[in-house]
Design an enzyme around this catalytic site. Structure first.
Site, PDB file in Angstrom:
ATOM      1  CG  HIS A 458      -0.272   0.014   2.538  1.00 29.85           C
ATOM      2  ND1 HIS A 458       0.229   1.156   3.137  1.00 29.85           N
ATOM      3  CD2 HIS A 458       0.001  -1.000   3.419  1.00 29.85           C
ATOM      4  CE1 HIS A 458       0.757   0.859   4.315  1.00 29.85           C
ATOM      5  NE2 HIS A 458       0.644  -0.443   4.514  1.00 29.85           N
ATOM      6  CB  CYS A 477       1.208  -3.540   5.570  1.00 30.74           C
ATOM      7  SG  CYS A 477      -0.355  -4.324   6.035  1.00 30.74           S
TER       8      CYS A 477
END
Length: 568
Positions: A458, A477
């Site tokens: 992301h 992440c």
């Protein structure tokens, strides 16, 4: 004193016991192969091969019966496979004839001697024993007439070939959850066929090299080993295991390592603590005089430890399939980069931010299924337990300060002040969500792929992190600096691969939604494979580039598989 005479019950018991022992010894002796002799002199060179064949058969049988061991210097790793080789050839010697080594033996010995060039350890392949035998035959003519030595050398070379073949093809590490290589066809028959090919073509090196991975990362790293070895000082040094419950042992090893580095004189007056402070100052480590993880990690850096890291990382490629997809994303965690490959062409390379050591990014293999503009972030349960819950117990305004919302099972928002947080210890019966927007931790675009860890690629609201050299800073992440270029490639690639007249998304639509700050889910029809891996070193422009071992994975694997390897 008790009388031991026939008829006496005690005499009968002794007699019965002796009978049992005699029978046991007889059975045991008859179930064990007779140990081969140490010396069998054959004066006629033309007759020695005949005697070697006899000794090969009896020696192999003895070794199999003794779990691979003939003596302290002859221990076979693959005794049954070795037996299959010799049975197929009627136990004829393979590496010598008439008291002379053949060309294959010279090639085999040279490969063992140079096996570091392949990330291997010569000591694993009988180098010491073979060197002793060869040197002895050169120095003493009587050794040449000892058929036992030729027999042992033959067995050791055959076993060495099979062991090297196994290690080049499959590596030395146990298979794990991200192993993708299919080993169903790589079995004993496969290695026997490869060995026979090497003999038939009289090409040891070629037959072994064809077993290696052809992946670019492997080829580049292996190609960089010669330059590394040319300048390396490979010597055994004191390796410090940390943490160590035995503090005295720890400090003794630290002192030994500092002495090896010339920072501490063996019989000098320098206080150990002062030497530690001096070393820490030189290396840019907080100057405390105390031994911690950073100090130990620095002290453990040596060319020999670096070579072990090379070996570990070469073996990681052996856990991958023979070839990778024609399009894929490669994420190297310690390298802090993401690469996008298309038909062996590097389309994109981007800096990334990965998980902190306490919230590691997991290794995984998946495929991008969709992209989301202006996503919400549903905080994983692991982060709730480690950070959110302790924060709520201290201050019920914690969520408000972070911009988070508390959602119950019905989808309704709940006020944090209405919940008695003290009764929860690990998890909570609520979702914690951060709404979409420029301040969202996921940034303004997220790439989804199926995985059990709730992680994804992301954008980020902390783009200044990309200017840092150390970027293990996230909750797990992977934050991608060039997320926009990656998104555009995926959309254009979908359009190229779409059926005629199919409804596809355009990059203009993506730009418009981002400008208007709208949430949209963009399905990815051409699923793009993602490999999240840990490559602690790589071959770059002919040299080995080492990365910080951010999760200590190289260290752990080096200790597990290569801890006590001798340098030569």
């Amino acid at each position: 004193m008790r009388n031991i005479i026939p008829g006496n019950p005690f005499f009968c018991q002794i007699k019965h016991l002796l009978l049992i022992v005699t029978v046991y010894c007889f059975v045991s002796c008859n179930n064990t192969e007779q140990k081969p002799p140490e010396v069998v002199v054959v004066k006629n060179p033309e007759k020695i091969d005949e005697k070697i064949a006899e000794l090969l058969q009896s020696s192999v049988q003895y070794i199999i019966a003794n779990k691979g061991k003939l003596n302290d210097s002859v221990v076979l790793l693959h005794p049954n496979l070795v037996d299959s080789v010799y049975r197929k050839g009627d136990y004829r010697p393979l590496w010598s004839s008439d008291e002379k080594w053949n060309s294959l033996a010279d090639s085999m010995y040279a490969f063992i001697r140079d096996s570091k060039l392949y990330g291997l350890f010569p000591s694993d392949y009988n180098k010491s024993s073979l060197t002793n035998i060869r040197s002895g035959m050169t120095a003493d003519s009587l050794h040449k007439k000892n058929a036992v030595l030729w027999t042992r050398a033959d067995l050791l070379m055959t076993d060495a070939y099979l062991a090297i073949a196994h290690d080049l093809a499959l590596g030395r590490m146990a298979r794990d959850s991200v192993t993708l290589r299919n080993d169903s066809s790589i079995n004993d028959a496969f290695f026997l066929a490869n060995f026979q090919e090497a003999l038939a073509r009289k090409n040891i090196r070629g037959a072994l090299e064809q077993l290696e991975p052809k992946l670019k990362g492997y080829v580049d790293l292996k190609a960089a080993i010669p330059r590394f070895l040319d300048s390396a000082e490979l010597r055994e040094t004191t390796y410090i295991v940390y943490p160590d419950k035995d503090s005295a042992s720890l400090m003794k090893k630290v002192a030994a390592r500092l002495t090896e580095l010339g920072e501490l004189q063996p019989e000098g007056d320098t206080v150990l603590k002062d030497a530690i402070r001096k070393y820490q100052k030189q290396k840019g480590i907080p100057t405390t005089g105390r031994v911690g993880e950073k100090t130990v990690a620095s002290l453990n850096i040596s060319d020999w430890q670096k070579f072990k890291r090379i070996a570990v990382n070469l073996d990681r490629y052996k856990l991958l399939p023979d070839s990778l997809p024609h399009q894929y994303i490669w994420v190297n965690l310690p390298g802090f980069y993401l690469q996008l490959w298309n038909d062996d062409t590097l389309v994109l390379q981007s800096k990334i931010v990965v998980g902190k050591p306490l919230t590691r990014t997991p290794l995984l293999t998946s495929k991008i299924t969709d992209m989301v503009t202006y996503p919400q972030w549903t905080i994983p349960e692991s982060i709730i337990a480690k950070e959110v819950l302790p924060g709520l117990k201290k201050d019920t305004n914690y969520l408000k300060k972070k911009g988070y919302s508390l959602i119950n099972t019905k989808g309704d928002e709940v006020y944090a002040s209405s919940v008695k947080w003290a009764k929860y210890t690990k998890g909570i019966p609520y979702k914690v969500v951060q709404g979409s927007g420029d301040d969202n931790a996921l940034g303004i675009l997220k790439f989804n792929f199926n995985n059990k860890y709730s992680v994804y690629l992301h954008d980020t609201n902390q783009r200044y992190y990309f200017s840092r050299s150390f970027r293990a800073l996230s909750h797990g992440c992977v934050r991608v600096q060039k997320w926009d270029k990656l998104a555009h490639f995926i959309i254009n690639n979908d359009s190229l691969n779409a059926a005629p007249n199919a409804n596809t998304f355009k990059t203009d639509s993506l730009k418009a939604w981002l400008t208007r700050k709208e949430k949209h889910v963009i399905p990815v029809r051409t699923k793009l494979p993602v490999f999240v891996r840990y490559a602690g070193c790589e071959g770059v422009n002919g040299s080995v580039k080492f990365y910080d071992d951010i999760y200590n994975e190289d260290k752990l694997l080096s200790e597990r598989y290569f801890a006590n390897k001798p340098v030569n």
